[in-house]
Design an enzyme around this catalytic site. Structure first.
Site, PDB file in Angstrom:
ATOM      1  CG  LEU A 289      53.806  12.024  67.182  1.00 51.93           C
ATOM      2  CD1 LEU A 289      53.889  12.428  65.661  1.00 51.93           C
ATOM      3  CD2 LEU A 289      54.219  10.857  67.319  1.00 51.93           C
TER       4      LEU A 289
ATOM      5  CD  GLU B 177      64.917  22.258  97.037  1.00 48.60           C
ATOM      6  OE1 GLU B 177      65.051  22.050  98.285  1.00 48.60           O
ATOM      7  OE2 GLU B 177      64.204  21.467  96.211  1.00 48.60           O
TER       8      GLU B 177
END
Length: 617
Positions: free
Chosen positions: A181, A356
């Site tokens: 969940l 990056e």
């Protein structure tokens, strides 16, 4: 594992659940259900597998535990209480003003390495720490990272999976709490741990699936993780809110205290006061790199040099002076010129490829172990990792970033490669320094200063060659500036940085030919800016023109306005910046089109002086 040990671990898991419920209830906020799902996983880790001296949390040989799912802070602080790292009084201060026990963990509370809470960052940082262990410290400590299944949707997690396998980080263990969940809905894969495992194996990891509430299965998985030749990930099927019927495996219970905490605590068997003696690592010292020494490079005034090349050569020289300096690059090292460091110090250079986010995260992890990382790429591409830079500031991390190919002056590559937002975004980072040298000698001196500066420092470099105007013996420092021209008859101040310094100086020559004296200031330090010099110039001339190769928002012009905001006398300030979307072209064409070349600067000065004269008349 004996029956007694298994029973103790089950009880410890229940204690961690109870304490998580208590913390959120007392604070009136928090994430107890996300903590309850991973309690058994952490109980077994504390009792038998983690090697961490909590009395000496910064010892170099300690294991590292990162809560990538930082919202499970009630569990983390419950663990610190169980090991004796915090007492009951501090435990009760969770989420209170001034407390070290913040809503999401930060390094204010040792042995926390980094701030977490922005999902998808803990595992990439773990890759950096594991790299430091294997390649730099050369110590046998392990890096354990507790992840949530929701963050498996983040691309940065898969950058971490790829890099960990590429570098063979057998000392890295990811523990994924697959509780199904998320905050508002079920995760994409739910409890399909086998699909998660197949994906991880495809990336080159040792993947294990298990019941995350079975302490015997957890023990077997941890033991298997410690003997593999590759990074290991555990996909542990768990239940959110485990042990309390009112919240267990139910949607809509995320991020809030339980409605009836007392009943929940009773259902979990009541408050316990178990303590854990976590195993301590064998004492050993980190590796140190011998250095040959030398000096920073210098260039003759009058020569023409790219500041990006000066960065690379200065960094390589710094690596010969300091064995703690390391460099990372995003697969553009022949453009940023970090290749100079890579050739000189290959054992301290890390190729992070076109990832990056992982590059910044790895640098954060390395600095957490005391190394001095410099990370470089095209300035525009730091925007992809901006959240990692923002979180690095919350981590109190010391990072040095170098962004090349800034502004329209890069020429024909076009706007996708042109950093025009970078100074604004990096100025907004807490405690940052933003530097944009105009020549090679300035660059070398600033690289040296960045190495010792705390916080996040950003150096903006240029693709084009620029005239070396600064002599090697001039004072160049973070927070400084350089005045190129100054007389007692100055009528206007021209301010530039980087590529526009040449343009402001040429504009001053054009104005001088007309009998107008202009002061020219090179603001190579945009943050902190040399306010004293700017205030003095504004008071002397009452007219200021700022030219920057950047969008008008948040860059040099706004930094100048901030510096002059306290003036109690009228000063006209005109900002020249890139205001139209650039295209491909030559640097000269693009500077002209943007209205930041010498002719445009001189024209703006004439207009300001004319309007001021008209107002006086």
């Amino acid at each position: 594992m004996s029956d007694n040990q298994a029973d103790f671990r089950r009880e410890l898991g229940q204690q961690l659940r109870v304490d998580s419920v208590r913390l959120a209830a007392d604070a009136g906020s928090g994430h107890p259900t996300s903590s309850m799902s991973a309690a058994d996983l952490m109980a077994v880790l504390l009792d038998g597998h983690l090697r961490l001296d909590y009395d000496n949390p910064h010892a170099p040989d300690n294991d590292h535990l990162i809560f990538s799912k930082g919202h499970a802070s009630p569990l983390y602080y419950s663990m610190l209480k169980a090991v004796g790292a915090i007492d009951a009084d501090e435990f009760a201060t969770y989420r209170q003003f001034g407390s070290r026990l913040e809503g999401h963990p930060t390094p204010r509370i040792p042995p926390t390495d980094v701030a977490t809470g922005s999902l998808g960052q803990g595992l990439p940082v773990g890759v950096g720490i594991a790299l430091a262990a294997q390649k730099l410290d050369r110590l046998p400590y392990r890096v354990w990272v507790l992840c949530g299944d929701s963050e498996m949707a983040e691309g940065s997690m898969w950058e971490a999976f790829e890099h960990a396998a590429h570098y063979g980080l057998s000392n890295l263990v990811a523990i994924v709490d697959v509780n199904r969940l998320g905050q508002t809905t079920e995760t994409m894969l739910g409890w399909d741990v086998e699909t998660y495992a197949a994906r991880a194996r495809a990336f080159g990891w040792h993947a294990i699936t298990l019941d995350g509430h079975d302490v015997e299965a957890i023990e077997v998985a941890y033991a298997a993780a410690e003997v593999t030749d590759r990074p290991t990930v555990l996909f542990a099927r768990t239940k959110k809110g485990k042990g309390v019927a009112a919240v267990e495996d139910l949607p809509g219970k995320h991020g809030k205290p339980l409605d009836d905490p007392e009943a929940a605590i009773a259902e979990l068997g009541g408050v316990r006061d178990l303590s854990v003696s976590v195993a301590k690592p064998e004492s050993c010292s980190p590796h140190t790199f011998a250095v040959p020494g030398g000096s920073l490079p210098v260039w003759d005034t009058g020569s023409h040099v790219e500041t990006r090349l000066a960065y690379g050569k200065a960094l390589a020289a710094l690596g010969s002076l300091r064995g703690d300096v390391v460099a990372l690059d995003g697969e553009v090292s022949n453009s940023t010129h970090s290749e100079e460091f890579a050739h000189a110090h290959p054992d301290r250079y890390f190729e992070m490829y076109i990832a990056e986010q992982q590059m910044i995260a790895a640098a954060v992890g390395m600095q957490a172990r005391g190394w001095v990382p410099f990370a470089s790429t095209f300035a525009a591409f730091f925007s992809r990792a901006y959240d990692f830079i923002r979180m690095a500031a919350i981590s109190r991390a010391d990072l040095r970033l170098s962004g090349s190919h800034a502004g329209v002056s890069i020429g024909p590559d076009g706007p996708s490669q042109m950093a025009l937002e970078d100074m604004a975004s990096l100025r907004a980072v807490h405690g940052s320094a933003v530097l944009h040298p105009s020549d090679a000698n300035q660059t070398a001196r600033l690289v040296e200063e960045m190495a010792t500066r705390k916080g996040i420092s950003y150096l903006r470099t240029l693709r084009s060659k620029t005239l070396v105007r600064t002599s090697p013996d001039e004072d160049v420092h973070i927070g400084g500036s350089r005045t190129l021209r100054s007389t007692s008859d100055d009528r206007v101040t021209l301010i530039g940085c980087g590529i526009t310094v040449e343009e402001t100086d040429r504009a001053a020559e054009l104005l001088a030919a007309e009998g107008i004296q202009a002061r020219v200031v090179d603001c190579y330090s945009i943050k902190p800016i040399d306010a004293d010099t700017l205030i003095a110039a504004a008071r002397d001339t009452h007219a200021v023109i700022v030219a920057e190769d950047h969008w008008p928002e948040g860059g040099l012009g706004d930094a100048v306005l901030d510096a002059l905001a306290g003036l109690d006398e009228p000063v006209i300030v005109r900002k020249l910046a890139v205001r139209i979307m650039p295209t491909s072209g030559t640097p000269e064409e693009l500077l002209r089109a943007a209205g930041i070349d010498a002719e445009a600067i001189a024209a703006a000065a004439r207009e300001v002086l004319a309007s001021r004269h008209a107002a006086v008349s």
